[in-house]
Design a protein around this motif. Structure first.
Motif, mmCIF file in Angstrom:
data_model
loop_
_atom_site.group_PDB
_atom_site.id
_atom_site.type_symbol
_atom_site.label_atom_id
_atom_site.label_comp_id
_atom_site.label_asym_id
_atom_site.label_seq_id
_atom_site.Cartn_x
_atom_site.Cartn_y
_atom_site.Cartn_z
ATOM 1 N N ALA A 1 42.810 -8.762 -6.120
ATOM 2 C CA ALA A 1 42.045 -9.047 -4.898
ATOM 3 C C ALA A 1 42.979 -9.194 -3.703
ATOM 4 C CB ALA A 1 41.196 -10.305 -5.078
ATOM 5 N N ASP A 2 44.072 -9.923 -3.884
ATOM 6 C CA ASP A 2 45.037 -10.092 -2.789
ATOM 7 C C ASP A 2 45.655 -8.752 -2.400
ATOM 8 O OD1 ASP A 2 44.546 -12.777 -2.786
ATOM 9 O OD2 ASP A 2 46.562 -13.388 -3.385
ATOM 10 N N ILE A 3 45.999 -7.947 -3.394
ATOM 11 C CA ILE A 3 46.589 -6.631 -3.122
ATOM 12 C C ILE A 3 45.636 -5.804 -2.263
ATOM 13 C CG2 ILE A 3 47.263 -4.420 -4.167
ATOM 14 C CD1 ILE A 3 48.305 -6.109 -6.584
ATOM 15 N N GLU A 4 44.369 -5.784 -2.634
ATOM 16 C CA GLU A 4 43.394 -4.976 -1.898
ATOM 17 C C GLU A 4 43.190 -5.494 -0.474
ATOM 18 O OE1 GLU A 4 42.319 -2.033 -2.878
ATOM 19 O OE2 GLU A 4 43.521 -2.346 -4.679
ATOM 20 N N VAL A 5 43.162 -6.811 -0.303
ATOM 21 C CA VAL A 5 42.992 -7.377 1.039
ATOM 22 C C VAL A 5 44.213 -7.071 1.907
ATOM 23 C CG1 VAL A 5 42.819 -9.543 2.359
ATOM 24 C CG2 VAL A 5 41.333 -9.158 0.377
ATOM 25 N N TYR A 6 45.408 -7.260 1.358
ATOM 26 C CA TYR A 6 46.616 -6.955 2.133
ATOM 27 C C TYR A 6 46.701 -5.472 2.478
ATOM 28 C CZ TYR A 6 48.512 -11.647 1.374
ATOM 29 O OH TYR A 6 48.715 -13.008 1.377
ATOM 30 N N LYS A 7 46.318 -4.606 1.545
ATOM 31 C CA LYS A 7 46.335 -3.167 1.829
ATOM 32 C C LYS A 7 45.332 -2.816 2.920
ATOM 33 C CE LYS A 7 48.185 -1.148 -2.381
ATOM 34 N NZ LYS A 7 47.977 -0.144 -3.442
ATOM 35 N N GLU A 8 44.169 -3.475 2.917
ATOM 36 C CA GLU A 8 43.181 -3.214 3.965
ATOM 37 C C GLU A 8 43.691 -3.708 5.316
ATOM 38 O OE1 GLU A 8 40.245 -1.935 6.296
ATOM 39 O OE2 GLU A 8 40.647 -1.289 4.242
ATOM 40 N N ILE A 9 44.357 -4.848 5.355
ATOM 41 C CA ILE A 9 44.943 -5.340 6.610
ATOM 42 C C ILE A 9 45.948 -4.314 7.126
ATOM 43 C CG2 ILE A 9 46.436 -7.107 7.651
ATOM 44 C CD1 ILE A 9 45.183 -9.081 5.534
ATOM 45 N N GLN A 10 46.819 -3.841 6.235
ATOM 46 C CA GLN A 10 47.825 -2.857 6.631
ATOM 47 C C GLN A 10 47.167 -1.570 7.114
ATOM 48 O OE1 GLN A 10 50.452 -1.567 3.474
ATOM 49 N NE2 GLN A 10 51.367 -0.006 4.776
ATOM 50 N N ARG A 11 46.215 -1.049 6.357
ATOM 51 C CA ARG A 11 45.533 0.199 6.710
ATOM 52 C C ARG A 11 44.827 0.063 8.053
ATOM 53 N NH1 ARG A 11 41.156 2.622 7.474
ATOM 54 N NH2 ARG A 11 39.929 0.754 7.181
ATOM 55 N N ASN A 12 44.110 -1.037 8.190
ATOM 56 C CA ASN A 12 43.344 -1.326 9.396
ATOM 57 C C ASN A 12 44.261 -1.365 10.619
ATOM 58 O OD1 ASN A 12 41.599 -2.677 11.273
ATOM 59 N ND2 ASN A 12 40.448 -3.500 9.555
ATOM 60 N N ALA A 13 45.353 -2.105 10.508
ATOM 61 C CA ALA A 13 46.298 -2.219 11.623
ATOM 62 C C ALA A 13 46.909 -0.860 11.949
ATOM 63 C CB ALA A 13 47.383 -3.236 11.292
ATOM 64 N N GLU A 14 47.294 -0.106 10.934
ATOM 65 C CA GLU A 14 47.921 1.194 11.172
ATOM 66 C C GLU A 14 46.965 2.176 11.839
ATOM 67 O OE1 GLU A 14 49.708 2.538 7.492
ATOM 68 O OE2 GLU A 14 51.237 0.970 7.593
ATOM 69 N N MET A 15 45.706 2.176 11.433
ATOM 70 C CA MET A 15 44.734 3.082 12.046
ATOM 71 C C MET A 15 44.513 2.726 13.519
ATOM 72 S SD MET A 15 44.011 5.391 9.849
ATOM 73 C CE MET A 15 42.527 6.207 10.375
ATOM 74 N N THR A 16 44.418 1.438 13.817
ATOM 75 C CA THR A 16 44.203 1.032 15.200
ATOM 76 C C THR A 16 45.451 1.303 16.040
ATOM 77 O OG1 THR A 16 42.694 -0.661 14.377
ATOM 78 C CG2 THR A 16 43.319 -0.798 16.691
ATOM 79 N N MET A 17 46.628 1.106 15.450
ATOM 80 C CA MET A 17 47.868 1.421 16.157
ATOM 81 C C MET A 17 47.925 2.919 16.477
ATOM 82 S SD MET A 17 50.350 -0.997 13.838
ATOM 83 C CE MET A 17 51.867 -0.172 14.259
ATOM 84 N N LYS A 18 47.489 3.737 15.550
ATOM 85 C CA LYS A 18 47.466 5.187 15.770
ATOM 86 C C LYS A 18 46.484 5.541 16.894
ATOM 87 C CE LYS A 18 48.189 7.548 12.132
ATOM 88 N NZ LYS A 18 49.587 7.702 12.382
ATOM 89 N N ALA A 19 45.342 4.852 16.936
ATOM 90 C CA ALA A 19 44.372 5.078 18.015
ATOM 91 C C ALA A 19 44.977 4.664 19.357
ATOM 92 C CB ALA A 19 43.084 4.305 17.743
ATOM 93 N N ILE A 20 45.642 3.521 19.385
ATOM 94 C CA ILE A 20 46.283 3.068 20.629
ATOM 95 C C ILE A 20 47.330 4.079 21.066
ATOM 96 C CG2 ILE A 20 47.817 1.327 21.646
ATOM 97 C CD1 ILE A 20 46.284 -0.776 19.925
ATOM 98 N N ASP A 21 48.167 4.528 20.132
ATOM 99 C CA ASP A 21 49.200 5.514 20.470
ATOM 100 C C ASP A 21 48.587 6.793 21.031
ATOM 101 O OD1 ASP A 21 51.206 3.802 19.652
ATOM 102 O OD2 ASP A 21 51.473 4.757 17.693
ATOM 103 N N THR A 22 47.433 7.175 20.495
ATOM 104 C CA THR A 22 46.786 8.417 20.925
ATOM 105 C C THR A 22 46.195 8.290 22.323
ATOM 106 O OG1 THR A 22 46.283 8.903 18.607
ATOM 107 C CG2 THR A 22 45.091 10.174 20.261
ATOM 108 N N VAL A 23 45.605 7.144 22.658
ATOM 109 C CA VAL A 23 44.996 7.001 23.991
ATOM 110 C C VAL A 23 45.999 6.530 25.040
ATOM 111 C CG1 VAL A 23 42.693 6.505 23.066
ATOM 112 C CG2 VAL A 23 44.150 4.614 23.739
ATOM 113 N N GLN A 24 47.095 5.938 24.617
ATOM 114 C CA GLN A 24 48.044 5.305 25.546
ATOM 115 C C GLN A 24 48.496 6.247 26.660
ATOM 116 O OE1 GLN A 24 49.153 1.901 24.622
ATOM 117 N NE2 GLN A 24 49.572 1.830 26.793
ATOM 118 N N ASP A 25 48.807 7.494 26.338
ATOM 119 C CA ASP A 25 49.300 8.394 27.389
ATOM 120 C C ASP A 25 48.184 8.948 28.271
ATOM 121 O OD1 ASP A 25 48.264 9.998 25.391
ATOM 122 O OD2 ASP A 25 49.841 11.522 25.524
#
Length: 148
Positions: A9-33
């Motif tokens: 359960a902890d592994i899955e929650v931590y992986k979702e936090i990581q995935r979630n953050a990375e996807m949003t970071m990618k969205a920010i990087d894409t709109v930033q310019d």
């Protein structure tokens, strides 16, 4: 010395936090310019820093618990980035970019809540970091609304 193995359960929650953050970071990087509003650009940069912090916390917990971190999906990445580029091809207004980021934060919230509901037996520590992410995303949505 590495820590003890963590529960699934902890592994899955931590992986979702990581995935979630990375996807949003990618969205920010894409709109930033595409952002020409200095205030929105600054806000997105600050959000990106916090997402990086949360992603790094989750990776650290996974590695300490002898679990593999989340490995991104190239198809999802291309879909996200190309979707943002298509959406902003004719409209790069501050309002539209804020709307895209609100949608991305909402998507992240939905995935995080789904993960938390599926893995309710997670440790207190995993739940605290997950709730930190949820609270941060809710705060981002409130902040971005003023640009609509």
């Amino acid at each position: 010395m590495r820590g003890i193995c963590m529960n699934k359960a902890d592994i899955e929650v931590y992986k979702e936090i990581q995935r979630n953050a990375e996807m949003t970071m990618k969205a920010i990087d894409t709109v930033q310019d595409k952002v020409y509003d200095d205030d929105l650009a600054l806000q997105l940069s600050k959000q990106n820093m916090k997402y990086t912090e949360l992603r790094n916390k989750s990776i650290d917990k996974l590695l300490t618990g002898k679990a593999d971190p989340y490995h991104g999906n190239a198809i999802q990445d291309v879909k996200l980035v190309s979707g943002i580029h298509m959406s902003t091809m004719l409209n790069t207004s501050t309002s539209h970019l804020a709307e895209i980021m609100i949608q991305e934060n909402n998507r992240g919230l939905t995935h995080m809540w789904k993960s938390l509901n599926q893995h309710g037996n997670s440790s207190k520590e995993a739940m605290e970091i997950a709730n930190e992410l949820v609270n941060f995303q809710e705060s981002n949505i409130r902040s971005l609304k003023r640009y609509l």
